[in-house]
Design a protein around this motif. Structure first.
Motif, short mmCIF file in Angstrom:
data_model
loop_
_atom_site.label_atom_id
_atom_site.label_comp_id
_atom_site.label_asym_id
_atom_site.label_seq_id
_atom_site.Cartn_x
_atom_site.Cartn_y
_atom_site.Cartn_z
N MET A 145 78.23 -0.26 -101.71
CA MET A 145 78.10 0.63 -102.85
C MET A 145 78.94 1.92 -102.48
N VAL A 146 78.40 2.54 -101.32
CA VAL A 146 79.04 3.66 -100.96
C VAL A 146 80.39 3.74 -100.78
N ALA A 147 80.97 2.56 -99.90
CA ALA A 147 82.27 2.43 -99.80
C ALA A 147 83.12 2.03 -101.08
N ALA A 148 82.58 1.48 -102.06
CA ALA A 148 83.31 1.23 -103.52
C ALA A 148 83.21 2.45 -104.00
N CYS A 149 82.28 3.34 -104.19
CA CYS A 149 82.53 4.72 -104.88
C CYS A 149 83.50 5.68 -104.09
N ALA A 150 83.25 5.51 -102.70
CA ALA A 150 84.67 6.38 -101.99
C ALA A 150 86.00 5.91 -102.43
N ALA A 151 86.18 4.43 -102.65
CA ALA A 151 87.48 3.94 -102.73
C ALA A 151 87.91 4.42 -104.09
N ASN A 152 87.01 4.13 -105.23
CA ASN A 152 87.32 4.71 -106.55
C ASN A 152 87.57 6.12 -106.39
N ALA A 153 86.80 6.87 -106.04
CA ALA A 153 86.93 8.37 -106.01
C ALA A 153 88.43 8.86 -105.21
#
Length: 188
Positions: A43-51
């Motif tokens: 989840m944190v990696a997906a949020c970071a990639a989107n950001a």
């Protein structure tokens, strides 16, 4: 610093009541890991990639716009994010009761990346990055806020206050967008 704080707060509030948090809660329910370890890292990696993608879009667009156009661009982003929260689908696949997820990190990363990239948080990050001409701070704040909002939304589950919060946040964003657009167009 303004870009970091604004994107952190707005992304946390928007993601806490948005679709990505609900999808994350469904994936946690199917994984059997109670949201720890690989599911949370995904989840944190997906949020970071989107950001990161949103910050790069802001970096690309910012030099092309005048200060008034940047304010109008932020107003349009706030309006679309608010509308997205007001008109969210009532029916949502919570993914509970299905088969257990075998590779939680990869499945969570891909699922939440696809769900999140079409959400309100990357739009807000990109428009804040353009408005302040500080894409890296907007991206960092957006990544932290999105991850915190997803986690808080999962912990809260689908309660009545989530629906009320979704409507309240949508109305507040649209009101802020209206006042910002009036200021950018020099009508007030």
């Amino acid at each position: 610093m303004d870009a970091l704080l604004l994107s952190l707060i707005l992304c946390a509030l928007v993601e806490g009541v948005g679709n990505t948090a609900r999808r994350y809660a469904g994936l946690v329910a199917r994984s059997g890991y109670d949201g720890t370890g690989a599911v949370t890292v995904g989840m944190v990696a997906a949020c970071a990639a989107n950001a990161l993608i949103a910050a790069l879009v802001g970096l690309w667009i910012a030099p092309m716009l005048t200060p008034e156009a940047r304010a109008l661009f932020l107003a349009a982003g706030l309006m679309m994010a608010g509308g997205g929260l007001l008109f969210v689908s009532r029916r949502f696949d919570s993914m509970e009761g299905g088969a257990t997820v075998r590779a939680p990190l990869l499945i969570v990363l891909v699922t939440l990346f696809v769900t999140g990239i079409s959400g309100s948080a990357p739009l807000l990050i990109a428009t804040i990055a353009v408005y302040f001409a500080d894409p890296w701070m907007a991206g960092i704040g957006g990544a932290l806020g999105s991850a915190a909002g997803c986690y808080a939304g999962r912990v809260a589950k689908e309660a009545v206050w989530i629906r009320a919060g979704r409507f309240g946040m949508g109305a507040l964003l649209m009101l802020g967008a209206f006042s910002m657009a009036m200021g950018a167009l020099r009508l007030i």
